[in-house]
Design a protein around this motif. Structure first.
Motif, PDB file in Angstrom:
ATOM      1  N   GLY A 105      -0.128   4.102   5.928  1.00 34.57           N
ATOM      2  CA  GLY A 105      -1.046   3.340   5.083  1.00 34.57           C
ATOM      3  C   GLY A 105      -0.478   3.193   3.694  1.00 34.57           C
ATOM      4  N   GLU A 106      -1.314   2.761   2.775  1.00 35.33           N
ATOM      5  CA  GLU A 106      -0.847   2.492   1.424  1.00 35.33           C
ATOM      6  C   GLU A 106      -0.224   3.724   0.787  1.00 35.33           C
ATOM      7  OE1 GLU A 106      -2.645   0.187  -2.436  1.00 35.33           O
ATOM      8  OE2 GLU A 106      -3.850   1.838  -1.608  1.00 35.33           O
ATOM      9  N   LEU A 142       5.356   2.136  -4.115  1.00 36.08           N
ATOM     10  CA  LEU A 142       4.610   3.351  -4.411  1.00 36.08           C
ATOM     11  C   LEU A 142       3.350   3.034  -5.211  1.00 36.08           C
ATOM     12  CD1 LEU A 142       7.515   5.757  -5.508  1.00 36.08           C
ATOM     13  CD2 LEU A 142       6.498   5.487  -3.237  1.00 36.08           C
ATOM     14  N   VAL A 143       2.318   3.788  -4.947  1.00 36.99           N
ATOM     15  CA  VAL A 143       1.097   3.747  -5.756  1.00 36.99           C
ATOM     16  C   VAL A 143       0.765   5.188  -6.136  1.00 36.99           C
ATOM     17  CG1 VAL A 143       0.209   1.660  -4.655  1.00 36.99           C
ATOM     18  CG2 VAL A 143      -0.417   3.897  -3.735  1.00 36.99           C
ATOM     19  N   ASN A 148      -5.534  15.464  -3.773  1.00 34.85           N
ATOM     20  CA  ASN A 148      -6.038  15.545  -2.406  1.00 34.85           C
ATOM     21  C   ASN A 148      -5.502  14.440  -1.505  1.00 34.85           C
ATOM     22  OD1 ASN A 148      -7.629  17.822  -2.938  1.00 34.85           O
ATOM     23  ND2 ASN A 148      -9.298  16.542  -3.748  1.00 34.85           N
ATOM     24  N   ASP A 149      -5.034  13.382  -2.084  1.00 36.82           N
ATOM     25  CA  ASP A 149      -4.494  12.271  -1.305  1.00 36.82           C
ATOM     26  C   ASP A 149      -3.221  11.771  -1.988  1.00 36.82           C
ATOM     27  OD1 ASP A 149      -4.103  10.238   0.503  1.00 36.82           O
ATOM     28  OD2 ASP A 149      -5.690   8.939  -0.307  1.00 36.82           O
ATOM     29  N   MET A 182      17.587   5.604  -9.905  1.00 41.59           N
ATOM     30  CA  MET A 182      16.214   5.114  -9.777  1.00 41.59           C
ATOM     31  C   MET A 182      15.342   5.759 -10.851  1.00 41.59           C
ATOM     32  SD  MET A 182      15.269   5.124  -5.731  1.00 41.59           S
ATOM     33  CE  MET A 182      16.109   4.038  -4.577  1.00 41.59           C
ATOM     34  N   VAL A 183      14.507   4.977 -11.453  1.00 39.73           N
ATOM     35  CA  VAL A 183      13.461   5.486 -12.331  1.00 39.73           C
ATOM     36  C   VAL A 183      12.140   5.273 -11.590  1.00 39.73           C
ATOM     37  CG1 VAL A 183      12.302   5.266 -14.549  1.00 39.73           C
ATOM     38  CG2 VAL A 183      14.782   4.940 -14.399  1.00 39.73           C
ATOM     39  N   ILE A 184      11.439   6.364 -11.292  1.00 39.29           N
ATOM     40  CA  ILE A 184      10.241   6.316 -10.456  1.00 39.29           C
ATOM     41  C   ILE A 184       9.054   6.842 -11.254  1.00 39.29           C
ATOM     42  CG2 ILE A 184       9.145   7.189  -8.360  1.00 39.29           C
ATOM     43  CD1 ILE A 184      11.894   7.368  -7.090  1.00 39.29           C
ATOM     44  N   ARG A 185       8.018   6.045 -11.360  1.00 37.59           N
ATOM     45  CA  ARG A 185       6.790   6.436 -12.050  1.00 37.59           C
ATOM     46  C   ARG A 185       5.652   6.477 -11.034  1.00 37.59           C
ATOM     47  NH1 ARG A 185       8.018   5.987 -17.484  1.00 37.59           N
ATOM     48  NH2 ARG A 185       9.885   4.741 -17.913  1.00 37.59           N
ATOM     49  N   CYS A 186       5.214   7.667 -10.708  1.00 33.69           N
ATOM     50  CA  CYS A 186       4.179   7.805  -9.684  1.00 33.69           C
ATOM     51  C   CYS A 186       3.543   9.186  -9.795  1.00 33.69           C
ATOM     52  CB  CYS A 186       4.774   7.604  -8.285  1.00 33.69           C
ATOM     53  SG  CYS A 186       3.572   7.607  -6.952  1.00 33.69           S
ATOM     54  N   GLU A 187       2.230   9.221  -9.826  1.00 31.25           N
ATOM     55  CA  GLU A 187       1.517  10.498  -9.844  1.00 31.25           C
ATOM     56  C   GLU A 187       1.402  11.050  -8.430  1.00 31.25           C
ATOM     57  OE1 GLU A 187       0.408  12.067 -12.600  1.00 31.25           O
ATOM     58  OE2 GLU A 187       1.279  10.474 -13.849  1.00 31.25           O
ATOM     59  N   ASN A 188       1.550  12.376  -8.324  1.00 32.41           N
ATOM     60  CA  ASN A 188       1.365  13.082  -7.053  1.00 32.41           C
ATOM     61  C   ASN A 188       2.174  12.437  -5.921  1.00 32.41           C
ATOM     62  OD1 ASN A 188      -0.754  15.153  -7.793  1.00 32.41           O
ATOM     63  ND2 ASN A 188      -1.746  13.254  -8.479  1.00 32.41           N
ATOM     64  N   LEU A 189       3.453  12.311  -6.171  1.00 31.95           N
ATOM     65  CA  LEU A 189       4.380  11.731  -5.206  1.00 31.95           C
ATOM     66  C   LEU A 189       4.991  12.839  -4.364  1.00 31.95           C
ATOM     67  CD1 LEU A 189       6.224   9.445  -4.107  1.00 31.95           C
ATOM     68  CD2 LEU A 189       7.751   9.907  -6.052  1.00 31.95           C
ATOM     69  N   HIS A 190       4.994  12.645  -3.029  1.00 32.99           N
ATOM     70  CA  HIS A 190       5.617  13.599  -2.114  1.00 32.99           C
ATOM     71  C   HIS A 190       6.727  12.903  -1.340  1.00 32.99           C
ATOM     72  CE1 HIS A 190       1.893  16.474  -1.775  1.00 32.99           C
ATOM     73  NE2 HIS A 190       2.202  16.170  -3.025  1.00 32.99           N
TER      74      HIS A 190
END
Length: 864
Positions: free
Chosen positions: A65-66, A97-98, A103-104, A137-145
């Motif tokens: 999913g997203e 990425l979002v 928790n998610d 790569m420059v990656i901006r994302c909260e709670n990324l796994h």
């Protein structure tokens, strides 16, 4: 150490944690797709079933999913395009990425394979933006796994293959992560610039290193908090930087391979294995230091001295094992300071108990029997539980290993931080206040709840120095220190703060006796001359103390001190009372400036003594530049060499300045013209003793002889590079040292030897003869790579008629298996000139990359 939860309850909590994690990933009903019946996992022993809209892995069905996307480089573009959450490259995946939540989270699921963060085949040389290093790569994302779908971290490889001067300008870094809650697990993150990529699942995906010459090649920076790496292999060599920069970070059962300046300075390393191919894996540590719990270190290089940090920082090791060859010393840092305190418990080397940093025992706190050990581990039901909760709890109760209910200590300090590290005080000059604070790992204050240990702070003076200071005004965490040194010598020692649980912190203290008035001149002061020697004749009222006056000699254009330029200075508490005249002094008025001083005084008001007439040839006598056997000789050991900037080009003088040569234009550096370019002082690393050092990048020296026509010439320079491995300079970014003779200092024309760091070798430099023409440099010989640019290096350069030659060797014992030259001999046929100047140009970085100049001899053989 007490366990507060029984084993049964602990096992129940672990089971509940497993169910909670599983619930985030599992969907009961799989969705099959006939399009992908032919899909086969690369690792048949640990298969992935791909169903288009979902996957099955480890007996669990995961709906895509997203915030849950799947990546497999073996999927062709057409098939990947059919499904919204399926990608066949890491670049495509991160473009979608979002932000996740705790928790998610945003999950990127990687099938086994090699994922190139940056295209290793492009010939382009990448550069950074906005003054930063280049990033893959420059990656901006909260709670990324980032999750590898494998049990073997070798099977999922996130890779790049660039480093400083090797495909990049600047220290290339694979990832630059921004966001809290980053997690990476079950994969490899490797910059294979200087390491072979061996991919055992499919060897054809492997790749040879870009170069065997080790350079700065980073893995990842991260900007955020609560970062976890679990079962991750971090691979690089110099300056690896595995996820460097987070406020709190846990490395859980990870493997790391690196050389120097490579590890994360505030990390908690749990059950990790570390292969060390250099001497010092940290540059330094910060935020109360780095902690290693139940880790294994294996030293894979040939260094006889191993340390953890280049510069002092706190390191804690609990139940760790060090594996290395016999007769290897392990210390905390290259440059021990009396204030440094590091901690160890249960540490062994090759199976035997070992105290780290034994040469400086005050740096080591052995906490095997101290209450402090509870901050790091407890024994619960016979099992060792490492107290990661106490270390990483912060102010938000973060518990990345789920052991909160199993340990009794969750608010215990791990560092005693003082308000200063060094202090210099003078008896009679007032007191200073020292304060200390117990801090938790990560630089957190103790929580307002009651602490888990006795954190009362006490103070003590290093034994034997108690009479040098008075400690008073105890106020819990602070104390007043009043100097009481009644001797003539400065005392250097430490004052230590400590707690009952075992924390320690210290301040290195220098206590000088009271300052007395400078000594008075007694009787007449005058200049006397005999046999070509000028002597500053003076007497001081020293009261039995040693004369340490500052005597500086100048050349002036007249008897009124106009145009005074220093030509000799006093150093090392030794007044230079005499000055030998040379041919370069002809026509000048020589002046001695005397600033009276002894051990316990500041320098007093200067008295200037100046000749009543200009120097004439009959005054010379036997001089430093003397006519002997048909040659003129200039020699110096630089001990009395003036290091203040002197930018004018004047016959008979040294030009002491900075210069950025045209062939360094592609590298953006500059220097401050308001600061001196050279300094005389004590060296470190490979630079032994004292000598002349570059204080800024671009430091230059040029000697302009008195006007005339000059014939044959030779120059001998003895140096100690600070670098000890033979690479000489900080990096291969236009960093070199040129030694020139037969040189016109006005037009920058002549000949020389260039010593330059090369991209071809990590432990060697290139030597080549060069020609200067108006500042433009042209090689005269092919470069020769050699390993002799090390401590005790002697450089000889000579010009005989139209023959230019260089010889370089070192007194350091060199390895015999490098395959490179250990002695350099170069020669070239050139066009003679009538110049007699000499120059030394250094374009390398300073500090750790300087070259100490010990002795210089210039010889001129007859007129041209």
């Amino acid at each position: 150490m007490m366990c507060v939860w029984p084993v049964a309850v602990r096992m129940f909590r672990r089971f509940m944690t497993f169910l909670a994690v599983t619930a985030l990933l599992v969907t009961v009903i799989p969705v099959f797709s006939a399009d992908y019946k032919a899909y086969r996992s690369l690792d048949s022993s640990d298969p992935i079933i791909f169903l288009g809209d979902s996957i099955i892995y480890g007996g669990r069905t995961i709906t895509l999913g997203e915030r849950t996307i799947f990546v497999d480089p073996r999927l062709d573009n057409a098939l990947a395009d059919n499904y919204r959450y399926v990608y066949n490259s890491i670049r495509d995946a991160v473009a979608h990425l979002v932000d996740g939540t705790e928790n998610d989270p945003m999950r990127v699921l990687f099938a086994p394979g090699v994922y190139w963060v940056d295209d290793p085949d492009t010939p382009a040389v990448v550069t950074g933006k906005y003054g930063r290093e280049p990033f893959g790569m420059v990656i901006r994302c909260e709670n990324l796994h980032f999750i590898g779908l494998t049990r073997d971290a070798r099977n999922v490889v996130l890779a790049s293959q660039r480093g400083q001067t090797q495909g990049a300008v600047g220290n290339f870094t694979m990832f630059d992560f921004h966001g809290d809650g980053l997690r990476v697990s079950n994969l490899t993150m490797g910059n294979f610039c200087n390491v072979d990529l061996d991919f055992h699942l499919l060897p054809s995906l492997g790749r040879k290193k870009r170069s065997a010459t080790i350079t700065q090649a980073h893995v990842a920076y991260c900007h955020g908090d609560r970062v976890v790496a679990r079962n991750v292999r971090f691979i690089s060599r110099l300056n690896m930087n595995p996820l460097n920069g987070a406020r709190r970070i846990l490395f859980d059962r990870c493997h790391m391979e690196c050389t120097d300046d490579a590890l994360t300075g505030n990390g908690v390393y749990l059950k990790c294995t570390l292969s060390l191919y250099g001497q010092k894996p940290f540059y330094t540590t910060h935020r109360c230091g780095a902690v290693f719990l139940d880790c294994d270190f294996t030293a894979g290089g040939s260094n006889r001295d191993m340390v953890f940090c280049k510069a002092p920082g706190q390191v804690t090791l609990v139940n760790c094992r060090y594996h290395t060859g016999d007769s290897v010393y392990v210390g905390w840092t290259n440059y021990p300071e009396t204030w440094q305190r590091c901690y160890q418990a249960g540490f062994t080397m090759n199976g035997n108990p070992y105290k780290i940093g034994a040469r400086n025992p005050e740096n080591t706190v052995e906490m095997d029997d101290l209450p402090l050990l509870s901050a790091f581990y407890e024994v619960c039901g016979g099992d060792t539980v490492y107290n990661v909760y106490n270390l990483l709890r912060g102010d938000d109760d973060w518990d990345p290993t789920g052991i909160r209910g199993m340990v009794g200590c969750g608010n215990m300090g791990t560092a005693l931080v003082l308000n200063r590290k060094m202090a210099s005080i003078v008896t009679g000059g007032g007191s200073i206040c020292l304060s200390a604070e117990v801090m938790r790992h990560g630089g957190y204050e103790l929580l307002k709840e009651s602490s888990d240990s006795n954190e009362n702070i006490h103070w003590r003076v290093r034994p034997g120095f108690e009479d040098m200071v008075e400690l008073s005004s105890y106020d819990g965490d602070s104390i007043t220190v009043t100097p009481r040194n009644n001797t003539d010598e400065t005392a250097v020692f430490y004052i230590e703060a400590y707690t009952d649980c075992g924390l320690r912190g210290a301040v290195g203290v220098s206590v000088s006796p009271s300052v007395l008035p400078p000594p008075d001149f007694v009787g007449n002061t005058r200049l006397t001359m005999k046999g070509g020697m000028l002597v500053a004749d003076y007497t001081l009222g020293l009261c039995g103390r040693k004369d340490e006056s500052l005597v500086t000699w100048y050349r002036c254009v007249d008897g009124r001190k106009n145009g005074a330029i220093p030509v000799k200075v006093s150093r090392g508490r030794v007044p230079e009372r005499s000055y030998r005249l040379t041919t370069a002094d002809n026509g000048y008025f020589i002046m001695a400036r005397i600033e009276p001083k002894h051990r316990r005084s500041e320098a007093g008001n200067a008295v200037d003594l100046i000749m009543k007439r200009a120097v004439k040839p009959s005054d010379f006598g036997e001089t430093d530049i003397s006519r002997t056997g048909g040659s003129d000789i200039y020699e110096t050991d630089f001990r009395t060499f003036p290091t203040v900037n002197q930018v004018r080009v004047i016959p008979g003088f040294w030009t002491v300045d900075g210069y950025k040569p045209a062939d360094t234009a592609e590298f953006p550096w500059t220097f401050d013209t308001d600061k001196d370019m050279w300094a005389y002082g004590r060296g470190f690393n490979g630079a032994v003793g004292e000598g002349l050092l570059q204080a800024q990048r671009g430091a230059r020296l040029m000697y302009t002889p008195v006007n005339g026509h000059y014939g044959d010439m030779s120059l001998t320079l003895q140096v100690d590079p600070t670098k000890t491995a033979g690479q000489g300079f900080g990096s291969a970014t236009g960093q070199y040292m040129d030694i020139c003779l037969k040189f016109d200092t006005r037009t920058l024309t002549g000949y020389g030897l260039r010593i330059i760091r090369t991209v071809k070798h990590a432990k060697a430099v290139d030597f080549m003869l060069v020609e200067y023409a108006g500042g433009t440099v042209t090689p005269l010989t092919d470069p020769v790579s050699a390993i002799c640019y090390r401590t005790g290096c002697t450089i000889e350069l000579r010009m005989r008629g139209g023959s230019l030659a260089a010889h370089v060797e070192t007194s350091t014992v060199l390895p015999s298996n490098s395959g490179l030259a250990t002695v350099v001999d170069l020669s070239a046929t050139v066009t003679p000139n009538a110049f007699g100047g000499a120059a030394i140009q250094h374009t390398g970085t300073c500090g750790e990359s300087t070259t100490m100049l010990h002795r210089l001899k210039i010889e001129w053989f007859g007129p041209g």
